[in-house]
Design a protein around this motif. Structure first.
Motif, mmCIF file in Angstrom:
data_model
loop_
_atom_site.group_PDB
_atom_site.id
_atom_site.type_symbol
_atom_site.label_atom_id
_atom_site.label_comp_id
_atom_site.label_asym_id
_atom_site.label_seq_id
_atom_site.Cartn_x
_atom_site.Cartn_y
_atom_site.Cartn_z
ATOM 1 N N TYR A 141 8.906 -31.092 28.226
ATOM 2 C CA TYR A 141 7.793 -31.421 28.214
ATOM 3 C C TYR A 141 7.417 -31.890 28.914
ATOM 4 O O TYR A 141 5.965 -32.070 29.469
ATOM 5 N N LEU A 142 7.948 -33.368 29.137
ATOM 6 C CA LEU A 142 7.359 -34.671 28.870
ATOM 7 C C LEU A 142 7.774 -34.179 30.760
ATOM 8 O O LEU A 142 6.682 -34.345 32.125
ATOM 9 N N ARG A 143 8.567 -33.463 31.914
ATOM 10 C CA ARG A 143 8.848 -33.357 32.820
ATOM 11 C C ARG A 143 7.919 -32.246 33.539
ATOM 12 O O ARG A 143 7.501 -33.181 34.862
ATOM 13 N N GLU A 178 2.107 -26.883 31.049
ATOM 14 C CA GLU A 178 2.808 -25.643 30.818
ATOM 15 C C GLU A 178 2.523 -24.875 32.250
ATOM 16 O O GLU A 178 3.921 -24.072 31.866
ATOM 17 N N ARG A 179 2.084 -24.954 33.167
ATOM 18 C CA ARG A 179 1.884 -23.571 34.137
ATOM 19 C C ARG A 179 3.727 -23.478 34.557
ATOM 20 O O ARG A 179 3.847 -23.290 35.241
ATOM 21 N N TRP A 180 4.354 -25.348 33.947
ATOM 22 C CA TRP A 180 5.557 -25.164 34.680
ATOM 23 C C TRP A 180 6.717 -24.698 33.817
ATOM 24 O O TRP A 180 7.798 -24.742 34.455
ATOM 25 N N ASP A 181 6.241 -24.434 32.594
ATOM 26 C CA ASP A 181 7.600 -23.601 31.848
ATOM 27 C C ASP A 181 6.849 -22.518 32.389
ATOM 28 O O ASP A 181 6.287 -21.659 32.365
ATOM 29 N N PRO A 182 8.245 -21.697 32.924
ATOM 30 C CA PRO A 182 8.333 -20.068 33.372
ATOM 31 C C PRO A 182 8.043 -19.370 32.055
ATOM 32 O O PRO A 182 7.587 -18.177 33.010
ATOM 33 N N ALA A 183 8.135 -19.976 31.130
ATOM 34 C CA ALA A 183 7.834 -18.580 29.641
ATOM 35 C C ALA A 183 6.144 -18.705 30.109
ATOM 36 O O ALA A 183 5.859 -17.571 29.029
ATOM 37 N N GLY A 205 4.320 -17.993 32.448
ATOM 38 C CA GLY A 205 3.653 -16.658 33.311
ATOM 39 C C GLY A 205 3.024 -16.915 34.336
ATOM 40 O O GLY A 205 2.330 -16.818 34.838
ATOM 41 N N TYR A 206 3.000 -18.634 34.906
ATOM 42 C CA TYR A 206 1.935 -18.955 35.133
ATOM 43 C C TYR A 206 2.888 -19.032 36.850
ATOM 44 O O TYR A 206 3.700 -19.069 37.488
ATOM 45 N N GLN A 207 1.227 -18.713 38.136
ATOM 46 C CA GLN A 207 1.990 -18.700 39.446
ATOM 47 C C GLN A 207 2.796 -20.230 39.920
ATOM 48 O O GLN A 207 1.554 -20.923 39.758
ATOM 49 N N ILE A 208 3.538 -20.231 40.488
ATOM 50 C CA ILE A 208 4.607 -21.728 40.407
ATOM 51 C C ILE A 208 4.681 -21.099 41.969
ATOM 52 O O ILE A 208 5.234 -20.860 42.317
ATOM 53 N N ALA A 209 4.523 -22.499 43.112
ATOM 54 C CA ALA A 209 4.848 -22.171 44.042
ATOM 55 C C ALA A 209 5.956 -23.283 44.393
ATOM 56 O O ALA A 209 5.843 -25.180 43.748
ATOM 57 N N ARG A 210 7.814 -22.830 44.411
ATOM 58 C CA ARG A 210 7.957 -24.749 44.904
ATOM 59 C C ARG A 210 9.393 -24.634 45.848
ATOM 60 O O ARG A 210 10.270 -25.280 45.915
ATOM 61 N N GLY A 211 8.423 -24.301 46.853
ATOM 62 C CA GLY A 211 8.862 -24.846 48.238
ATOM 63 C C GLY A 211 7.934 -26.158 48.987
ATOM 64 O O GLY A 211 8.092 -26.644 48.148
ATOM 65 N N TRP A 212 7.786 -26.053 50.220
ATOM 66 C CA TRP A 212 7.301 -26.638 50.891
ATOM 67 C C TRP A 212 5.240 -26.870 50.663
ATOM 68 O O TRP A 212 5.426 -27.874 51.301
ATOM 69 N N GLU A 213 5.492 -25.733 49.544
ATOM 70 C CA GLU A 213 3.615 -25.724 49.180
ATOM 71 C C GLU A 213 4.026 -27.065 48.025
ATOM 72 O O GLU A 213 2.342 -27.151 47.601
ATOM 73 N N TYR A 214 4.963 -28.148 47.469
ATOM 74 C CA TYR A 214 4.988 -28.532 46.746
ATOM 75 C C TYR A 214 5.606 -29.731 46.788
ATOM 76 O O TYR A 214 7.128 -29.871 47.178
#
Length: 526
Positions: free
Chosen positions: A375-377, A447-452, A454-463
């Motif tokens: 959660y800190l991360r 919480e959006r960074w928690d895979p469980a 279910g948030y939409q997450i961009a992890r490529g050149w979008e971040y």
């Protein structure tokens, strides 16, 4: 006489107008020849002067970069913004950012950044291009190896001073107004950065606390006036650098003679402070290096002095790293506290997670264990998403080239960038684009960074909180480790955080070389 002046002005204006029209005509012609489409163009007025006025207006109102959103909503993710002398291309498209920073890295340079920041930062990793930058990166990379960034024990002394200062501020402040924790974070990170770099902290937070019962600190012979003047001088020098950067090719117009003297005076103090520690590192004997190695203490300048004996190289590289090491971490901590103070349940959840993983003491906190607290991360990731330390940046084309997206009627065709063309890219807005992050992009949701979840997450050149490609930030793990340690210790020490700022979002932005809250982060902690 007057008629001659008006005639000359009319001829000049007509010439400039024709030159602007011809430049755009040529641009369209070459674009068509290369199979590129034209991007939308904002209204910059005649010769771009309206564009310059709007830039001044939003900068003075402290709404930049958020105000760029209007252009994005009107024109899409890539558009031209005319200002005097150039048609700047503005983009937030991940494919374009990837091309600028990575796949077409050699097609773009820092432009005038070196000349703009030379009086303060000299020839360092953040100001150089080409072979100079390559050499700087090779010189500095070993200084950010895992062993160096993993040592957090040196932070605790400064954390204890921070705790005392917060408790004093909380006790003495107006309960309705609170205190500005952003100011304390900038002092804290200056103190920790100077200790890491020089082996001797500037101790600005201790000076601010002014505790008569505190032990007298030994600063190894540096002139006390220089030490105490350094924090303000460093801030002043950065402010001038940011003004010069906004003027780009017209940077030399920044300020009157008086302000130029103020800038020169600030630079002298900054350089006097740095030169003292450079001389100290160069004078250290081999036995001193061995002694430090045995103690397990890492000092940036002492290690760098093993690689080069050039005092100017040492000074310039130290100042470049100090700029990044101080401001980015302080900004991240400030923005995270700004949003968590408005969401007390988020602070409560972070505190519980930290205590579950580490207890209520620093004994279990380390580079490795900090990664264990998910959660800190998540909190740090979300802070960097909403408030990247460098929200907007620019590059200058070194030759005629193209970018993959933004042209034509469907805005999906490549676009032509002429040699010398300026491209501004904004990760601030890429991080908030709904197609990459969903409908709630303006919300602070760790919480959006928690895979469980279910948030939409961009992890490529979008971040890209730490840039990307060959110039990706060398010190990102150092910054994340320090920010994580400070947040974890605050969560252990204080049960509640309450915002004293009820103004609506977005806040006012101070966008100098990094982005901070223009009004400060006012809160109470208990």
């Amino acid at each position: 006489m007057i008629q001659s002046v008006f005639l000359a002005l009319a001829i000049l204006i007509a010439y400039l107008g024709f030159a602007e029209w011809f430049s755009r005509f040529q641009h369209r012609r070459i674009s068509k020849k290369k199979g590129c489409g034209m991007p939308p163009m904002a209204n910059g007025g005649f010769l771009g002067w309206y564009g310059l006025y709007k830039t001044y207006q939003i900068t003075s109102e402290r709404t930049y970069p958020h105000s760029m959103r209007m252009g994005l909503e009107a024109f899409g993710h890539t558009f031209v913004y005319p200002v005097p002398g150039t048609d700047m291309l503005q983009t937030i498209h991940p494919d374009n950012i990837k091309a600028i920073l990575a796949t077409q890295f050699k097609d773009f340079s820092l432009g005038t950044r070196h000349k703009i920041m030379l009086p303060t930062l000299g020839d360092g990793i953040f100001t150089l291009d080409g072979e100079g930058w390559t050499h700087s990166r090779a010189l500095l990379r070993p200084q950010f190896a895992r062993d160096q960034v993993s040592h957090v024990a040196s932070l605790e002394r400064h954390i204890q001073v921070l705790f005392k200062t917060i408790k004093k501020e909380n006790k003495e402040c107006d309960p309705a107004k609170g205190f500005d924790i952003q100011e304390l974070f900038f002092m804290l990170t200056l103190d920790t950065a100077t200790e890491f770099l020089c082996g001797d902290s500037v101790d600005s937070l201790t000076d601010y606390l002014a505790d008569p019962t505190a032990p007298q600190l030994d600063h190894s012979g540096i002139d006390e006036n220089v030490r105490r003047a350094f924090p303000e001088a460093f801030n002043t020098a950065q402010w001038f650098c940011s003004i010069r950067a906004k003027l780009m090719k017209l940077y030399f117009f920044a300020g009157t003679v008086f302000y130029r003297k103020k800038y020169a005076d600030a630079n002298k103090i900054v350089h006097d402070f740095t030169d003292f520690y450079v001389s100290k590192a160069l004078a250290a004997r081999k036995e001193k290096f061995q002694e430090l190695d045995q103690e397990g203490k890492y000092i940036f300048l002492y290690e760098l002095a093993k690689e080069t004996r050039n005092p100017k190289v040492l000074r310039d590289q130290m100042l470049n790293i100090l700029l990044a090491g101080r401001d980015t971490t302080a900004s991240l901590l400030s923005w995270v506290m700004f949003r968590m103070a408005r969401q007390p349940e988020t602070w409560k959840k972070l505190r519980q997670a930290v205590i579950n993983d580490f207890g209520d003491t620093p004994d279990e906190l380390s580079f490795e264990s900090l990664k264990r607290c998910e959660y800190l991360r998540y909190v740090l990731n979300e802070g960097l998403r909403l408030y990247p330390s460098v929200p907007m940046n620019f590059r200058v084309a070194t030759r005629d080239t193209t970018l993959p997206k933004g042209g034509g009627p469907d805005l999906d065709q490549p676009i032509f960038i002429p040699k010398g063309g300026i491209v501004v890219y904004s990760v601030y807005h890429t991080h908030r684009a709904e197609e990459y992050w969903g409908k709630d992009t303006e919300e602070f949701i760790p919480e959006r960074w928690d895979p469980a979840e279910g948030y939409q997450i961009a992890r490529g050149w979008e971040y890209l909180p730490f840039n990307g490609g060959p110039r990706i930030c060398l010190g990102q793990q150092f910054a994340l480790t320090e920010a994580g340690y400070v947040l974890a210790r605050l969560a252990q020490e204080f049960e509640t955080v309450t915002s004293c700022d009820d103004k609506p979002l977005p806040p006012k932005y101070n966008t100098h070389l990094t982005m901070s809250h223009d009004d400060g982060v006012w809160l109470k902690m208990e």
